[in-house]
Motif scaffolding. Structure first.
Motif, short mmCIF file in Angstrom:
data_model
loop_
_atom_site.label_atom_id
_atom_site.label_comp_id
_atom_site.label_asym_id
_atom_site.label_seq_id
_atom_site.Cartn_x
_atom_site.Cartn_y
_atom_site.Cartn_z
N ALA A 157 -40.83 -68.31 7.81
CA ALA A 157 -40.43 -67.26 8.82
C ALA A 157 -38.76 -66.83 8.80
CB ALA A 157 -40.86 -67.46 10.44
N CYS A 158 -37.99 -67.80 8.77
CA CYS A 158 -36.68 -67.83 8.39
C CYS A 158 -36.25 -67.10 7.28
CB CYS A 158 -35.66 -69.12 8.60
SG CYS A 158 -34.53 -68.99 8.54
N ALA A 159 -37.01 -67.26 6.19
CA ALA A 159 -36.85 -66.64 4.74
C ALA A 159 -37.15 -65.24 4.94
CB ALA A 159 -37.49 -67.17 3.63
N ALA A 160 -38.10 -64.85 5.58
CA ALA A 160 -38.60 -63.25 5.89
C ALA A 160 -37.58 -62.54 6.55
CB ALA A 160 -40.14 -63.42 6.56
N ALA A 161 -36.98 -63.19 7.57
CA ALA A 161 -36.02 -62.54 8.24
C ALA A 161 -34.69 -62.10 7.49
CB ALA A 161 -35.68 -63.13 9.73
N ARG A 162 -34.41 -62.92 6.45
CA ARG A 162 -33.19 -62.98 5.75
C ARG A 162 -33.22 -62.54 4.49
NH1 ARG A 162 -32.92 -66.52 9.70
NH2 ARG A 162 -30.97 -66.90 10.71
N GLN A 163 -34.55 -61.79 3.96
CA GLN A 163 -34.88 -61.36 2.70
C GLN A 163 -34.60 -62.54 1.56
OE1 GLN A 163 -32.43 -59.35 5.01
NE2 GLN A 163 -34.26 -58.85 5.59
N VAL A 164 -35.24 -63.63 1.97
CA VAL A 164 -35.45 -64.66 0.87
C VAL A 164 -36.80 -64.77 0.64
CG1 VAL A 164 -34.81 -66.95 0.46
CG2 VAL A 164 -33.29 -65.72 1.62
N ASP A 165 -37.22 -65.05 -0.71
CA ASP A 165 -38.67 -65.09 -0.98
C ASP A 165 -38.83 -66.63 -0.70
OD1 ASP A 165 -39.17 -62.35 -1.69
OD2 ASP A 165 -37.62 -62.66 -3.18
N PHE A 166 -40.13 -66.79 -0.06
CA PHE A 166 -40.68 -68.15 -0.04
C PHE A 166 -41.74 -68.38 -0.87
CE2 PHE A 166 -43.76 -71.00 1.97
CZ PHE A 166 -42.90 -72.02 2.56
N LEU A 167 -41.48 -69.23 -1.67
CA LEU A 167 -42.43 -69.73 -2.97
C LEU A 167 -43.32 -70.66 -2.64
CD1 LEU A 167 -40.28 -69.06 -6.07
CD2 LEU A 167 -41.42 -67.20 -4.72
N ASP A 168 -44.64 -70.54 -2.34
CA ASP A 168 -45.39 -71.80 -1.68
C ASP A 168 -45.95 -72.48 -2.85
OD1 ASP A 168 -46.95 -73.23 -0.71
OD2 ASP A 168 -48.75 -71.82 -0.03
N ASN A 193 -44.96 -84.57 -12.42
CA ASN A 193 -45.28 -84.72 -14.10
C ASN A 193 -45.32 -83.42 -14.49
OD1 ASN A 193 -47.73 -83.56 -13.30
ND2 ASN A 193 -48.77 -85.54 -13.18
N ALA A 194 -45.51 -83.59 -15.74
CA ALA A 194 -45.53 -82.09 -16.82
C ALA A 194 -46.49 -81.19 -16.19
CB ALA A 194 -45.88 -82.59 -17.93
N GLN A 195 -47.50 -81.43 -15.59
CA GLN A 195 -48.42 -80.57 -15.10
C GLN A 195 -47.96 -80.28 -13.89
OE1 GLN A 195 -52.37 -83.14 -15.27
NE2 GLN A 195 -52.96 -81.27 -15.13
N GLY A 196 -47.31 -81.04 -12.93
CA GLY A 196 -46.56 -80.45 -11.73
C GLY A 196 -45.57 -79.36 -12.18
N GLY A 202 -45.15 -71.54 -13.24
CA GLY A 202 -45.63 -70.42 -13.38
C GLY A 202 -45.50 -69.62 -11.81
N ILE A 203 -45.15 -70.41 -11.02
CA ILE A 203 -45.00 -69.70 -9.41
C ILE A 203 -43.23 -68.89 -9.79
CG2 ILE A 203 -44.41 -70.01 -7.14
CD1 ILE A 203 -46.65 -72.27 -7.46
N VAL A 204 -42.41 -69.67 -10.35
CA VAL A 204 -41.12 -69.07 -10.30
C VAL A 204 -41.34 -67.92 -11.44
CG1 VAL A 204 -38.76 -69.70 -11.08
CG2 VAL A 204 -40.29 -71.27 -9.76
N ARG A 205 -41.88 -68.02 -12.63
CA ARG A 205 -41.90 -66.92 -13.56
C ARG A 205 -42.40 -65.80 -12.98
NH1 ARG A 205 -41.40 -67.72 -19.02
NH2 ARG A 205 -42.86 -66.05 -19.36
N GLY A 206 -43.60 -66.10 -11.96
CA GLY A 206 -43.96 -64.73 -11.39
C GLY A 206 -43.09 -64.05 -10.56
N TRP A 207 -42.45 -64.88 -9.71
CA TRP A 207 -41.25 -64.37 -8.87
C TRP A 207 -40.02 -63.74 -9.93
CZ3 TRP A 207 -36.12 -66.09 -8.14
CH2 TRP A 207 -35.38 -65.47 -7.25
#
Length: 214
Positions: A157-168, A193-196, A202-207
């Motif tokens: 919620a704080c990130a949304a108010a500050r135009q920061v992207d929250f990557l779940d 680990n490597a899988q993690g 993948g999540i950061v690349r999408g952003w």
């Protein structure tokens, strides 16, 4: 660096001494090999520091790894000038908060420290998009899952108010039973680990792609 009388979370300057040599080492590295301008800057705790494949994972865009030790968000605030100001980053990715909860900070304090980091980061890199990787679940701190979920909700919620992207990254690291899925974790049950790291990549690349940075 913040002024001595304005340390985050009410901390004294001495609270941050343990990280000074590690942060100072970044400056030494920069002098030996000047970093590229316009890199994606990764800041935070050991899950960032141990991301040894970072450069290869984001080969299309220079990256800088400025994670350190078992740090808390307050440490990245205190050293924000050294961590952010020299680099003119194209974007900033922060992962921290789990150590804060493990140290006994309430979720609301973690949220407030997150907001303070955003303020500091934008002082030194006002144009850089900023993303926060949510606090991950993990096997070693399974008992803290309620606090982790609360902190993530407050930070979202704080990130949304500050135009920061929250990557779940929290939700995809859970199994069907709602517990941390062991397949993402190293033997200590705490770090990735490597899988993690492949999941996080993948999540950061999408952003980054959505920001036209890849």
């Amino acid at each position: 660096m913040l002024e001595r009388d304005s340390s985050p979370s009410g901390g004294e300057a001495g609270d941050f001494i343990e990280w000074q040599s590690e942060v100072a080492a970044f400056g030494v590295i920069d002098r030996l090999e000047p970093p590229p301008r316009g890199a994606v800057l990764f800041v935070g705790s050991s899950s960032i520091r141990l991301w040894h494949t970072l450069a290869a994972d984001f080969a299309q865009r220079p990256t800088l790894n400025r994670g350190f030790g078992g740090s808390q968000i307050a440490d990245s605030i205190y050293f924000a000038e050294q961590l952010v100001a020299p680099y003119d980053p194209a974007a900033i990715v922060l992962y921290a908060g789990g150590n804060d909860l493990a140290a006994g900070k309430p979720p609301a304090q973690v949220r407030d420290d997150f907001a303070a980091f955003v303020h500091c980061a934008r002082r030194w890199a006002p144009q850089a998009p900023l993303a926060y990787l949510s606090i991950k679940p993990n096997l070693a701190r399974r008992a803290q899952l309620p606090q982790i979920r609360e902190a993530n909700a407050l930070i979202r919620a704080c990130a949304a108010a500050r135009q920061v992207d929250f990557l779940d990254v929290h939700t995809p690291m859970l199994g069907a039973d709602g517990e941390p899925d062991p397949r993402w974790f190293d033997a200590d049950g705490l770090h990735l680990n490597a899988q993690g790291y492949a999941l996080w990549t993948g999540i950061v690349r999408g952003w980054l792609a959505a920001k036209d940075l890849l």
